[in-house]
Design a protein around this motif. Structure first.
Motif, PDB file in Angstrom:
ATOM      1  N   GLN A  17       0.826  -1.206   0.000  1.00  0.00           N
ATOM      2  CA  GLN A  17       0.000   0.000   0.000  1.00  0.00           C
ATOM      3  C   GLN A  17       0.863   1.259   0.000  1.00  0.00           C
ATOM      4  OE1 GLN A  17      -3.404  -0.097  -0.329  1.00  0.00           O
ATOM      5  NE2 GLN A  17      -3.028   2.037  -0.818  1.00  0.00           N
ATOM      6  N   ILE A  18       1.923   1.267   0.772  1.00  0.00           N
ATOM      7  CA  ILE A  18       2.821   2.427   0.820  1.00  0.00           C
ATOM      8  C   ILE A  18       3.416   2.691  -0.561  1.00  0.00           C
ATOM      9  CG2 ILE A  18       5.046   3.232   1.716  1.00  0.00           C
ATOM     10  CD1 ILE A  18       4.226   1.904   4.397  1.00  0.00           C
ATOM     11  N   LYS A  19       3.723   1.645  -1.292  1.00  0.00           N
ATOM     12  CA  LYS A  19       4.285   1.808  -2.642  1.00  0.00           C
ATOM     13  C   LYS A  19       3.306   2.478  -3.596  1.00  0.00           C
ATOM     14  CE  LYS A  19       7.608  -1.964  -2.421  1.00  0.00           C
ATOM     15  NZ  LYS A  19       7.995  -3.275  -2.962  1.00  0.00           N
ATOM     16  N   LYS A  20       2.013   2.473  -3.273  1.00  0.00           N
ATOM     17  CA  LYS A  20       1.001   3.113  -4.110  1.00  0.00           C
ATOM     18  C   LYS A  20       0.812   4.596  -3.783  1.00  0.00           C
ATOM     19  CE  LYS A  20      -1.716  -1.134  -4.404  1.00  0.00           C
ATOM     20  NZ  LYS A  20      -3.013  -1.747  -4.041  1.00  0.00           N
ATOM     21  N   CYS A  21       1.450   5.091  -2.748  1.00  0.00           N
ATOM     22  CA  CYS A  21       1.280   6.483  -2.314  1.00  0.00           C
ATOM     23  C   CYS A  21       1.770   7.426  -3.415  1.00  0.00           C
ATOM     24  CB  CYS A  21       2.048   6.722  -1.020  1.00  0.00           C
ATOM     25  SG  CYS A  21       1.921   8.408  -0.396  1.00  0.00           S
ATOM     26  N   PRO A  22       0.881   8.232  -4.001  1.00  0.00           N
ATOM     27  CA  PRO A  22       1.265   9.067  -5.136  1.00  0.00           C
ATOM     28  C   PRO A  22       2.213  10.210  -4.791  1.00  0.00           C
ATOM     29  CG  PRO A  22      -0.991   9.542  -4.502  1.00  0.00           C
ATOM     30  CD  PRO A  22      -0.540   8.366  -3.684  1.00  0.00           C
ATOM     31  N   SER A  23       2.200  10.653  -3.552  1.00  0.00           N
ATOM     32  CA  SER A  23       3.033  11.801  -3.176  1.00  0.00           C
ATOM     33  C   SER A  23       4.353  11.405  -2.535  1.00  0.00           C
ATOM     34  CB  SER A  23       2.265  12.691  -2.194  1.00  0.00           C
ATOM     35  OG  SER A  23       2.043  11.989  -0.977  1.00  0.00           O
ATOM     36  N   GLY A  24       4.469  10.165  -2.099  1.00  0.00           N
ATOM     37  CA  GLY A  24       5.670   9.738  -1.388  1.00  0.00           C
ATOM     38  C   GLY A  24       5.657  10.142   0.077  1.00  0.00           C
ATOM     39  N   ALA A  25       4.515  10.599   0.572  1.00  0.00           N
ATOM     40  CA  ALA A  25       4.412  11.010   1.974  1.00  0.00           C
ATOM     41  C   ALA A  25       4.571   9.825   2.925  1.00  0.00           C
ATOM     42  CB  ALA A  25       3.074  11.703   2.223  1.00  0.00           C
ATOM     43  N   LEU A  26       4.225   8.639   2.463  1.00  0.00           N
ATOM     44  CA  LEU A  26       4.409   7.431   3.257  1.00  0.00           C
ATOM     45  C   LEU A  26       5.683   6.728   2.809  1.00  0.00           C
ATOM     46  CD1 LEU A  26       0.757   6.059   3.220  1.00  0.00           C
ATOM     47  CD2 LEU A  26       1.990   6.913   5.228  1.00  0.00           C
TER      48      LEU A  26
END
Length: 76
Positions: A57-66
């Motif tokens: 799920q973190i790899k799907k973060c579009p902004s890189g905030a996670l």
């Protein structure tokens, strides 16, 4: 006002959330709501899913905030 990173850890993984970078796409909360909870504090519960699901799920973060970092396992 300074908004600091949020850091969440368990025995396997450390997750960092950078609120200043977040685009609020809410993919994390919609797709893995047992971990990324929008109405509960603390809003990230790393016991809500397997580590592999959290990483995916973190790899799907579009902004890189996670971001995440796996903890090293001690080898005897």
């Amino acid at each position: 006002m300074e908004i600091n990173e949020n850091v969440f850890s368990n025995a396997e993984i450390t997750v960092t959330y950078k609120p200043r970078c977040c685009s609020n796409a809410e993919l994390c909360a919609r797709q893995l709501s047992n971990v990324f909870r929008s109405s509960v504090i603390p809003w990230i519960d790393l016991e809500g899913a397997q580590t592999e699901a959290i990483i995916n799920q973190i790899k799907k973060c579009p902004s890189g905030a996670l971001q995440y970092q796996l903890k090293q396992k001690d080898v005897a």
